[in-house]
Scaffold this active site. Sequence first.
Site, short mmCIF file in Angstrom:
data_model
loop_
_atom_site.label_atom_id
_atom_site.label_comp_id
_atom_site.label_asym_id
_atom_site.label_seq_id
_atom_site.Cartn_x
_atom_site.Cartn_y
_atom_site.Cartn_z
N GLU A 94 7.77 -21.52 7.61
CA GLU A 94 7.96 -20.68 8.79
C GLU A 94 9.00 -21.24 9.75
OE1 GLU A 94 5.10 -21.54 12.44
OE2 GLU A 94 3.99 -20.72 10.75
N GLU B 63 0.80 -1.22 0.00
CA GLU B 63 0.00 0.00 0.00
C GLU B 63 0.84 1.27 0.00
OE1 GLU B 63 -2.46 -0.71 3.41
OE2 GLU B 63 -4.00 -1.71 2.23
#
Length: 318
Positions: free
Chosen positions: A122, A91
Amino acid sequence: MTADAALRAQLDTLTTEAFRPDLAEIDRLDTLALARLMNAEDAGVPAAVAAELPAIAAAVDAIAARMARGGRLVYAGAGTAGRMGVLDASECPPTFSTGPGQVVGLIAGGPSAMVQAVEGAEDSPELAAADLAALKLTAEDSVVGISASGRTPYALGAVAYARARGALTVGLSCNAGSALAAAAEHGIEVVVGPELLTGSTRLKAGTAQKLVLNLISTITMIRLGKTYGNLMVDLRATNDKLRARSRRIVALATGAGDDEVENALAAAGGEVKAAILALLAGVDGPTASALLTASHGHLRAALAHAAPPGGPEPTTAP
């Protein structure tokens, strides 16, 4: 003790993984009661973030100082935490006209992990190191490791690699006394308590991470001169809505009429900040661009430079 048993014992100590017996029969509630309960749980998240504002502010000042020297902001996390980082990074270009790669979101397992879990990603600190190495990380960069538990190997690996190369490190977790916060120069621990669904850290922990990343990126960009008052003057107009917003921002900042705004934007090549400076300082487009370059993109500083010697700074709206 097996590795699996050790991990289970570790999870048993985490607030984000705690089981709440008082919620053990929520599946018996009607939908409205469930919605009210979940909403009430979420209401406590901003207060938890507020408790960490001094730590967040210190991290932002350190990040902004490095970015002002050309450094990058890199988020690194797995699962929901990684997605929050990628979202915030994605963004920044349309909102603040950040350059390619200036704000980066890394998620364990790569871009495909945004929509589908990548098995075991992960659990690999080496994968985080490889991802950061691919960015050619420097000492001017800042790396924010994100992990609700504060123990995720990928986030810990990112912070360890970054710190070894002299980059600024921030550890954002949702458990007190986390390994991630301890490993980073700036530890941020937003303790939101056990989740409505045991261990589902996409809920309160995810909301807390989103709020903190909003604070980090937005205030950093304000410090870098990407706004003028509360106007997004570095906005990149890439669609009709944003072009209309650009015109509105110029009008709000200057009080100019529609024709003046259109002419100023056209002369500035669509650059909102340059159009505002041209109108407020009474200069042409090239002069406005040169003043902004000399002021490192800070519109207020450029306005001060445009003022005649001994004269007042041009009147501004915000």
